[in-house]
Design a protein around this motif. Structure first.
Motif, PDB file in Angstrom:
ATOM      1  N   GLN A 193       3.023   3.512  17.224  1.00 30.01           N
ATOM      2  CA  GLN A 193       1.715   3.966  17.742  1.00 30.01           C
ATOM      3  C   GLN A 193       1.878   5.261  18.553  1.00 30.01           C
ATOM      4  O   GLN A 193       1.067   6.180  18.433  1.00 30.01           O
ATOM      5  CB  GLN A 193       1.080   2.867  18.615  1.00 30.01           C
ATOM      6  N   TRP A 194       2.938   5.311  19.357  1.00 31.04           N
ATOM      7  CA  TRP A 194       3.189   6.510  20.170  1.00 31.04           C
ATOM      8  C   TRP A 194       3.519   7.706  19.275  1.00 31.04           C
ATOM      9  O   TRP A 194       2.987   8.807  19.453  1.00 31.04           O
ATOM     10  CB  TRP A 194       4.325   6.235  21.157  1.00 31.04           C
ATOM     11  N   LEU A 195       4.377   7.493  18.284  1.00 30.13           N
ATOM     12  CA  LEU A 195       4.780   8.585  17.394  1.00 30.13           C
ATOM     13  C   LEU A 195       3.603   9.119  16.590  1.00 30.13           C
ATOM     14  O   LEU A 195       3.519  10.326  16.331  1.00 30.13           O
ATOM     15  CB  LEU A 195       5.879   8.096  16.431  1.00 30.13           C
TER      16      LEU A 195
ATOM     17  N   ALA B  30       4.119  -0.398   8.543  1.00 26.28           N
ATOM     18  CA  ALA B  30       3.059  -1.230   7.936  1.00 26.28           C
ATOM     19  C   ALA B  30       2.223  -1.974   8.978  1.00 26.28           C
ATOM     20  O   ALA B  30       1.146  -2.482   8.656  1.00 26.28           O
ATOM     21  CB  ALA B  30       3.673  -2.221   6.955  1.00 26.28           C
ATOM     22  N   GLY B  31       2.709  -2.041  10.211  1.00 29.11           N
ATOM     23  CA  GLY B  31       1.929  -2.681  11.273  1.00 29.11           C
ATOM     24  C   GLY B  31       0.752  -1.834  11.746  1.00 29.11           C
ATOM     25  O   GLY B  31      -0.187  -2.339  12.369  1.00 29.11           O
ATOM     26  N   LEU B  32       0.786  -0.528  11.451  1.00 28.24           N
ATOM     27  CA  LEU B  32      -0.291   0.370  11.874  1.00 28.24           C
ATOM     28  C   LEU B  32      -1.514   0.215  10.961  1.00 28.24           C
ATOM     29  O   LEU B  32      -1.361   0.169   9.742  1.00 28.24           O
ATOM     30  CB  LEU B  32       0.176   1.829  11.824  1.00 28.24           C
ATOM     31  N   PRO B  33      -2.718   0.143  11.537  1.00 29.34           N
ATOM     32  CA  PRO B  33      -3.931   0.068  10.706  1.00 29.34           C
ATOM     33  C   PRO B  33      -4.056   1.225   9.716  1.00 29.34           C
ATOM     34  O   PRO B  33      -4.665   1.077   8.664  1.00 29.34           O
ATOM     35  CB  PRO B  33      -5.062   0.097  11.739  1.00 29.34           C
ATOM     36  N   SER B  34      -3.445   2.370  10.027  1.00 32.41           N
ATOM     37  CA  SER B  34      -3.523   3.536   9.132  1.00 32.41           C
ATOM     38  C   SER B  34      -2.623   3.409   7.903  1.00 32.41           C
ATOM     39  O   SER B  34      -2.743   4.179   6.949  1.00 32.41           O
ATOM     40  CB  SER B  34      -3.117   4.798   9.903  1.00 32.41           C
ATOM     41  N   SER B  35      -1.718   2.427   7.891  1.00 31.91           N
ATOM     42  CA  SER B  35      -0.758   2.298   6.788  1.00 31.91           C
ATOM     43  C   SER B  35      -1.404   1.722   5.537  1.00 31.91           C
ATOM     44  O   SER B  35      -2.151   0.743   5.615  1.00 31.91           O
ATOM     45  CB  SER B  35       0.405   1.393   7.210  1.00 31.91           C
TER      46      SER B  35
ATOM     47  N   SER C  56       0.049  -0.081   3.539  1.00 30.29           N
ATOM     48  CA  SER C  56       0.623  -1.436   3.418  1.00 30.29           C
ATOM     49  C   SER C  56       0.054  -2.416   4.448  1.00 30.29           C
ATOM     50  O   SER C  56       0.461  -3.576   4.480  1.00 30.29           O
ATOM     51  CB  SER C  56       2.150  -1.386   3.583  1.00 30.29           C
ATOM     52  N   HIS C  57      -0.871  -1.965   5.308  1.00 23.84           N
ATOM     53  CA  HIS C  57      -1.316  -2.796   6.435  1.00 23.84           C
ATOM     54  C   HIS C  57      -1.920  -4.129   5.976  1.00 23.84           C
ATOM     55  O   HIS C  57      -1.560  -5.192   6.490  1.00 23.84           O
ATOM     56  CB  HIS C  57      -2.328  -2.033   7.297  1.00 23.84           C
ATOM     57  N   GLU C  58      -2.811  -4.078   5.004  1.00 23.97           N
ATOM     58  CA  GLU C  58      -3.463  -5.309   4.543  1.00 23.97           C
ATOM     59  C   GLU C  58      -2.441  -6.270   3.931  1.00 23.97           C
ATOM     60  O   GLU C  58      -2.451  -7.467   4.198  1.00 23.97           O
ATOM     61  CB  GLU C  58      -4.573  -4.950   3.527  1.00 23.97           C
ATOM     62  N   LYS C  59      -1.521  -5.712   3.118  1.00 27.21           N
ATOM     63  CA  LYS C  59      -0.473  -6.551   2.510  1.00 27.21           C
ATOM     64  C   LYS C  59       0.423  -7.155   3.592  1.00 27.21           C
ATOM     65  O   LYS C  59       0.822  -8.319   3.502  1.00 27.21           O
ATOM     66  CB  LYS C  59       0.376  -5.726   1.544  1.00 27.21           C
ATOM     67  N   ALA C  60       0.739  -6.355   4.611  1.00 30.20           N
ATOM     68  CA  ALA C  60       1.599  -6.839   5.691  1.00 30.20           C
ATOM     69  C   ALA C  60       0.971  -8.031   6.402  1.00 30.20           C
ATOM     70  O   ALA C  60       1.670  -8.999   6.738  1.00 30.20           O
ATOM     71  CB  ALA C  60       1.893  -5.719   6.684  1.00 30.20           C
ATOM     72  N   GLN C  61      -0.344  -7.976   6.620  1.00 29.37           N
ATOM     73  CA  GLN C  61      -1.037  -9.087   7.281  1.00 29.37           C
ATOM     74  C   GLN C  61      -0.887 -10.383   6.470  1.00 29.37           C
ATOM     75  O   GLN C  61      -0.810 -11.464   7.017  1.00 29.37           O
ATOM     76  CB  GLN C  61      -2.541  -8.786   7.426  1.00 29.37           C
ATOM     77  N   ARG C  62      -0.847 -10.224   5.135  1.00 25.34           N
ATOM     78  CA  ARG C  62      -0.798 -11.384   4.239  1.00 25.34           C
ATOM     79  C   ARG C  62       0.634 -11.852   3.977  1.00 25.34           C
ATOM     80  O   ARG C  62       0.922 -13.041   3.985  1.00 25.34           O
ATOM     81  CB  ARG C  62      -1.487 -10.986   2.930  1.00 25.34           C
ATOM     82  N   ILE C  63       1.534 -10.885   3.736  1.00 28.63           N
ATOM     83  CA  ILE C  63       2.918 -11.224   3.356  1.00 28.63           C
ATOM     84  C   ILE C  63       3.798 -11.468   4.583  1.00 28.63           C
ATOM     85  O   ILE C  63       4.681 -12.322   4.561  1.00 28.63           O
ATOM     86  CB  ILE C  63       3.524 -10.096   2.474  1.00 28.63           C
ATOM     87  N   CYS C  64       3.566 -10.713   5.668  1.00 27.19           N
ATOM     88  CA  CYS C  64       4.382 -10.823   6.897  1.00 27.19           C
ATOM     89  C   CYS C  64       3.459 -10.996   8.108  1.00 27.19           C
ATOM     90  O   CYS C  64       3.374 -10.094   8.961  1.00 27.19           O
ATOM     91  CB  CYS C  64       5.246  -9.584   7.087  1.00 27.19           C
TER      92      CYS C  64
END
Length: 426
Positions: free
Chosen positions: A304-306, A318-323, A325-333
């Motif tokens: 987030q800082w970077l 992938a944890g960032l909402p801008s990624s 992969s964000h939606e997949k990350a919420q589901r897979i990890c």
């Protein structure tokens, strides 16, 4: 009674040593094991009885580690070996043959891309690289000679998350095993078998051991695949000449792949894990959930800082909402997107080199998953053998730096990044 992950990471596979009462798993530093009598020896060599013969095949310390990882991954068995690269060959070995191919993701660790694109050709095997964002293309790459589909759950270096459910459906429809490298996620963040994977491979060198001391690999067997259904996997379904015509799948059922990995794979390839390394990894796994929580929290704060820094063009976490992969990350990890990501610098290649050379807490090493924070410029190191086109496809372009965020105080890591970015853009 089903135990929770935090309990299993400490207790699965281990019992107090029957001879001494030792509570920690002993290091059985021995080459061979005494047979009770000639009949016992014969039964072991015929695979009629399970036990210890010779440490190239089985060792009591390694056996505890195998059971622990299989339990955490939700598999029926596991085979540990000398490195993550060894694990990938061990996973493919019973499935492949001359002229056969494997369909693999373009987003893989650079060493895996080299192993699949170059080295496996020496066995007469080939790999077809496909973007796993396009499952139609993955399905389209499969032909009569395809024997497996391979991807990473959280891809190194970019932290890209693969849609394992979609990949498993493609594999299932084709009657093929899905092999998932779960090194970057670990079973704490993702259990690929729950998403339909047949086999899970690990470089235990990384997060599982977690302290940068030893190399090791593991292949976990889900026990869910019918190796006899298609006739495509004769090593597992047909008579094995070395064991008087024994058929592994018929004889061992869900454990066929695991037994083959030990009785044929370790016997003949010899990529054995030593008991000392197994001991270090067992100790590391005891704190896996605690470390992964901290890796994920720190990575989120730093990403987030970077993302707001003037010198930074993009962050792939992938944890960032801008990624993407964000939606997949919420589901897979769902517990977190790991501790691995890349940063694209506006200053390009030169700024990346200056950044790496200016960091003080971050160690410049070719490893990830350590308690320490690590940095590498992939294009000039781990992905150096690839073309620029391959580097970009793998998420390791010349203007990209990879971070493996450790478990230090995040304020100290941010301060170190801040001073290094100032020097890199001066």
């Amino acid at each position: 009674m089903a135990h929770g992950f935090d309990t299993l990471q400490i207790h699965a596979g281990s019992r107090p040593d029957p001879a001494t009462g030792a509570r920690q798993t002993p290091i059985y530093q021995t080459t061979a094991y005494v047979f009770r009598d000639a009949d016992h020896a014969a039964a072991l060599f015929n695979l009629q009885e399970v036990g210890f013969i010779y440490s190239r095949l089985t060792n009591p310390t390694v056996a505890v580690l195998q059971e622990r990882i299989a339990t955490l991954e939700g598999g029926v068995g596991a085979v540990c070996c000398s490195s993550g690269h060894a694990a990938q060959i061990m996973a493919l070995f019973p499935l492949m043959g001359p002229g056969r191919n494997v369909v693999v993701s373009t987003r893989l660790y650079g060493g895996s891309i080299t192993q699949f694109s170059q080295t496996i050709k020496r066995f007469g095997w080939s790999a077809r690289f496909v973007d796993f964002d396009d499952m139609e293309a993955v399905a389209g790459a499969i032909d009569d000679d395809t024997r497996a589909i391979f991807c990473e759950s959280i891809a190194n270096p970019g932290g890209y998350v693969t849609d394992l459910d979609a990949a498993a459906k493609v594999a299932n429809d084709a009657g093929l095993p899905l092999i998932v490298d779960n090194t970057s996620a670990t079973p704490y963040l993702c259990r690929p078998i729950d998403h339909g994977a047949t086999l899970v491979v690990h470089s235990m060198t990384k997060y599982l051991t977690g302290n940068g001391t030893v190399t090791g690999g593991c292949v976990v067997d889900s026990g869910n695949f019918d190796w006899s259904a298609s006739g495509k996997f004769p090593s597992l379904s047909e008579p094995e000449p070395a064991y008087h015509g024994l058929k592994f799948h018929e004889t061992f059922g869900p454990l066929a792949f695991t037994f083959h990995g030990i009785a044929i794979g370790l016997r003949d390839l010899g990529m054995t894990l030593n008991p000392q390394a197994a001991h270090y990894t067992l100790m590391g796994i005891e704190t896996l959930s605690l470390r992964m929580q901290r890796h994920c929290e720190n990575a989120m704060e730093i990403a987030q800082w970077l993302e707001t820094h003037d010198a930074v063009a993009a962050v792939t976490f992938a944890g960032l909402p801008s990624s993407p992969s964000h939606e997949k990350a919420q589901r897979i990890c769902p517990k977190g997107a790991g501790g691995l990501f890349t940063v694209t610098l506006k200053g390009g290649y030169d700024a990346c080199i200056k950044l790496v050379d200016s960091l003080e807490i971050f160690s410049h090493v070719a490893n990830l998953g350590d308690t320490r924070s690590l940095v590498i410029h992939s294009a000039s190191t781990t992905h150096r053998q690839l073309t620029e086109e391959q580097q970009i496809a793998a998420g390791a372009a010349p203007d990209v730096v990879r971070f493996s965020i450790g478990i230090e105080d995040p304020k100290d890591l941010i301060a170190d990044l801040n001073q290094a970015l100032a020097k890199a853009t001066a």
